[in-house]
Design a protein around this motif. Structure first.
Motif, short mmCIF file in Angstrom:
data_model
loop_
_atom_site.label_atom_id
_atom_site.label_comp_id
_atom_site.label_asym_id
_atom_site.label_seq_id
_atom_site.Cartn_x
_atom_site.Cartn_y
_atom_site.Cartn_z
N ILE A 1 8.74 -18.50 46.48
CA ILE A 1 9.00 -17.95 45.15
C ILE A 1 10.34 -18.43 44.62
CG2 ILE A 1 9.38 -15.82 43.83
CD1 ILE A 1 7.47 -14.42 45.78
N GLY A 2 11.37 -18.40 45.48
CA GLY A 2 12.70 -18.81 45.06
C GLY A 2 12.77 -20.27 44.67
N PHE A 3 12.19 -21.15 45.52
CA PHE A 3 12.24 -22.58 45.22
C PHE A 3 11.33 -22.95 44.06
CE2 PHE A 3 14.10 -22.85 49.51
CZ PHE A 3 15.15 -23.71 49.25
N TYR A 4 10.27 -22.20 43.87
CA TYR A 4 9.40 -22.46 42.72
C TYR A 4 10.14 -22.17 41.41
CZ TYR A 4 5.62 -22.07 39.34
OH TYR A 4 4.83 -22.23 38.24
N THR B 1 2.35 -12.80 34.01
CA THR B 1 2.46 -13.46 35.31
C THR B 1 2.94 -12.48 36.37
OG1 THR B 1 3.06 -15.47 34.12
CG2 THR B 1 3.40 -15.47 36.49
N TRP B 2 3.79 -11.56 35.95
CA TRP B 2 4.34 -10.56 36.87
C TRP B 2 3.23 -9.67 37.43
CZ3 TRP B 2 8.86 -10.30 39.18
CH2 TRP B 2 9.24 -9.10 39.79
N ASN B 3 2.33 -9.25 36.58
CA ASN B 3 1.23 -8.39 37.05
C ASN B 3 0.32 -9.14 38.02
OD1 ASN B 3 2.09 -6.16 35.58
ND2 ASN B 3 0.99 -6.82 33.74
N ARG B 4 0.10 -10.44 37.77
CA ARG B 4 -0.73 -11.22 38.69
C ARG B 4 -0.06 -11.38 40.04
NH1 ARG B 4 -1.82 -14.23 33.86
NH2 ARG B 4 -0.37 -15.89 34.47
N LEU B 5 1.28 -11.48 40.03
CA LEU B 5 2.01 -11.56 41.30
C LEU B 5 1.89 -10.25 42.09
CD1 LEU B 5 5.36 -13.38 40.36
CD2 LEU B 5 3.64 -14.18 41.99
N VAL C 1 15.32 -13.07 43.09
CA VAL C 1 16.77 -13.06 43.28
C VAL C 1 17.23 -14.40 43.88
CG1 VAL C 1 18.64 -12.04 44.62
CG2 VAL C 1 16.98 -10.56 43.48
N LEU C 2 16.48 -14.88 44.87
CA LEU C 2 16.82 -16.16 45.49
C LEU C 2 16.74 -17.29 44.47
CD1 LEU C 2 17.46 -17.86 47.98
CD2 LEU C 2 15.00 -17.99 48.45
N GLY C 3 15.71 -17.27 43.61
CA GLY C 3 15.58 -18.31 42.60
C GLY C 3 16.75 -18.32 41.63
N ILE C 4 17.18 -17.14 41.19
CA ILE C 4 18.33 -17.04 40.28
C ILE C 4 19.59 -17.55 40.97
CG2 ILE C 4 19.77 -15.42 38.98
CD1 ILE C 4 17.25 -13.64 38.74
N PHE C 5 19.77 -17.15 42.23
CA PHE C 5 20.95 -17.59 43.00
C PHE C 5 20.96 -19.11 43.15
CE2 PHE C 5 22.72 -18.80 47.12
CZ PHE C 5 24.01 -18.30 47.01
N LEU C 6 19.80 -19.70 43.46
CA LEU C 6 19.73 -21.15 43.65
C LEU C 6 20.02 -21.90 42.37
CD1 LEU C 6 16.61 -21.45 46.00
CD2 LEU C 6 19.02 -21.74 46.60
N ARG C 7 19.65 -21.33 41.24
CA ARG C 7 19.99 -21.96 39.95
C ARG C 7 21.51 -22.08 39.80
NH1 ARG C 7 16.32 -20.41 34.82
NH2 ARG C 7 14.26 -20.94 35.65
N GLY C 8 22.19 -20.96 40.04
CA GLY C 8 23.65 -20.98 39.94
C GLY C 8 24.28 -21.91 40.95
N VAL D 1 8.76 -5.99 47.28
CA VAL D 1 10.12 -6.32 47.73
C VAL D 1 10.28 -7.82 47.88
CG1 VAL D 1 11.78 -6.06 49.60
CG2 VAL D 1 10.41 -4.10 48.88
N THR D 2 9.28 -8.49 48.47
CA THR D 2 9.34 -9.94 48.66
C THR D 2 9.39 -10.67 47.31
OG1 THR D 2 8.10 -9.76 50.72
CG2 THR D 2 8.19 -11.93 49.70
N ILE D 3 8.62 -10.16 46.37
CA ILE D 3 8.60 -10.78 45.03
C ILE D 3 9.99 -10.69 44.39
CG2 ILE D 3 7.66 -10.63 42.70
CD1 ILE D 3 5.06 -9.59 43.95
N TYR D 4 10.58 -9.51 44.44
CA TYR D 4 11.90 -9.33 43.84
C TYR D 4 12.96 -10.16 44.56
CZ TYR D 4 11.21 -5.78 40.24
OH TYR D 4 10.87 -5.14 39.10
N LEU D 5 12.91 -10.18 45.88
CA LEU D 5 13.88 -10.98 46.64
C LEU D 5 13.71 -12.46 46.35
CD1 LEU D 5 13.97 -9.15 50.10
CD2 LEU D 5 15.69 -9.11 48.28
N GLY D 6 12.43 -12.89 46.18
CA GLY D 6 12.19 -14.28 45.82
C GLY D 6 12.78 -14.62 44.47
#
Length: 401
Positions: free
Chosen positions: A6-9, A240-244, A259-266, A252-257
């Motif tokens: 999720i994060g890398f996507y 898309t959120w509802n489909r996830l 969070v990871l995606g936002i962090f990786l952008r920065g 929890v995994t979705i939210y953490l993913g």
């Protein structure tokens, strides 16, 4: 693994959107290059631009001319001598912005131990009058000190001497006293140096040229992360959120993913800007690169938490963009990212400590500008981690609701 996917996507979506990627990466690059060129030109320029100051000397004695000669020694101003009445005309026509008139009784007032007055003539748009007045005041002090010294020496020492001293001898003593004073005043009596310490260890490699880049990186990274948090709102908007949520992946995994995606952008933006600054602008990022990385990662986590929190407070991406801009611009300026913090009023300096940018600026200034190590960032990292926990805990509470 799902969290990483999720994060890398989300990070991959940033690279696919060429318009957004260009704005987030190339705009900070161009801005940093623009600022760097300005500062490098200011530092490397050998030509000193002098402020032109007009002086109309009406003094009938000798001290008016002596004062002008002393003022002309200053390298930051250029003195233009005027005849009587001409100075007003040039200031009125904006041929010159600032001028001073030495009155007729200037020398007389000095001889009578009275405070002489110098009149100021300036155009409404002149902003340098205070600085030039200080130059003239300092020149007057240097001019008057030998006179007062000679008068005191003559009155309290020579006149009370038991030996009958000739007038010629007294004059020679007084002239030697004045010459020695003027000789000593030509040298710098006080030398001020800035030193940076990590505990009791002094940093030998202070680099002030990179300080301007730190504040702009902090600001642009905040825009990237806070706007990146809007991805959650976009996915909710397009369902898309509802489909996830109906997939086997936990919430929890979705939210953490995310969070990871936002962090990786920065993190991606920080790495690109650091490499650009190092290889293109020649900016040194400090001897203790690990300490710098720790500060940056802690700051990114903190701002990621802030971005998630703001995303729970609004309903649309446009609302997030508006509130993010309101949050970023004033707090970044207040935290000393645009200018030195010490020029701000005391209450602003005290207020700045509640913002993450302040602590990131303190830590990066120590590691990048002062070339200090881990001991210099302990407080910075500690405060940023506390702020990170607060932001995520409040955001978690909002998400549960």
């Amino acid at each position: 693994m799902k969290l990483l996917y999720i994060g890398f996507y989300d990070l991959l979506k940033l690279f696919r959107n060429k318009v957004v990627f260009s704005i987030l990466i190339f705009l900070p690059m161009m801005f940093s290059l623009f600022v760097s060129l300005i500062f490098n030109n200011a530092e490397n320029s050998q030509e000193v631009i002098k402020k032109q100051v007009g002086i109309e000397n009406l003094d009938k004695g000798s001290y008016g001319k002596k004062l002008i000669k002393e003022i002309e020694k200053n390298k930051t101003i250029s003195v233009k001598i005027y005849k009587k009445g001409k100075l007003y005309e040039d200031v009125e026509n904006i041929d010159i912005e600032l001028g001073f008139i030495i009155p007729e009784i200037f020398s007389e007032n000095i001889s009578d131990l009275k405070t002489p007055v110098i009149n100021t003539v300036k155009a409404p748009m002149s902003i340098d009058s205070n600085a030039v007045e200080n130059i003239i005041s300092n020149s007057y002090t240097k001019l008057l000190m030998p006179y007062n010294l000679k008068a005191y020496f003559k009155e309290n020492i020579l006149s009370k001497s038991e030996n009958n001293l000739s007038i010629e001898f007294e004059e020679n003593v007084l002239n030697d006293l004045e010459n020695n004073y003027n000789k000593n005043m030509k040298n710098n009596l006080v030398e001020v140096k800035n030193k940076w310490y990590e505990g009791s260890t002094e940093s030998k490699n202070y680099d002030g040229t990179s300080q301007t880049s730190i504040g702009y990186i902090i600001m642009f990274v905040m825009f990237t992360i806070l706007f990146g948090a809007g991805e959650i709102l976009e996915e909710k908007k397009f369902n898309t959120w509802n489909r996830l949520k109906i997939t086997p992946t936990s919430k929890v995994t979705i939210y953490l993913g995310k969070v990871l995606g936002i962090f990786l952008r920065g993190l991606t933006q920080v790495v690109i800007l650091i490499l650009f600054g190092y290889f293109v602008l020649g900016i040194s990022w400090g001897n203790s690169i690990l300490a710098t990385i720790v500060v940056l990662i802690t700051f990114l986590l903190c701002i990621t938490g802030l971005g998630i929190l703001l995303a729970t407070l609004v309903k649309t991406n446009s609302q997030l963009g508006a509130i993010s801009t309101i949050v970023i611009i004033p707090t970044t300026a207040l935290s000393g990212c645009w200018w030195p913090l010490f020029i701000e009023p005391d209450f602003m300096q005290k207020l700045a400590v509640i913002f993450p940018q302040y602590w990131a600026m303190q830590g990066l200034t120590n590691t990048v500008v002062g070339n200090l190590g881990f001991k210099s960032i302990v407080n910075t990292v500690g405060v940023l981690l506390v702020m990170t926990c607060i932001f995520f805990l409040i955001a978690l509470g909002r998400i549960k609701k």
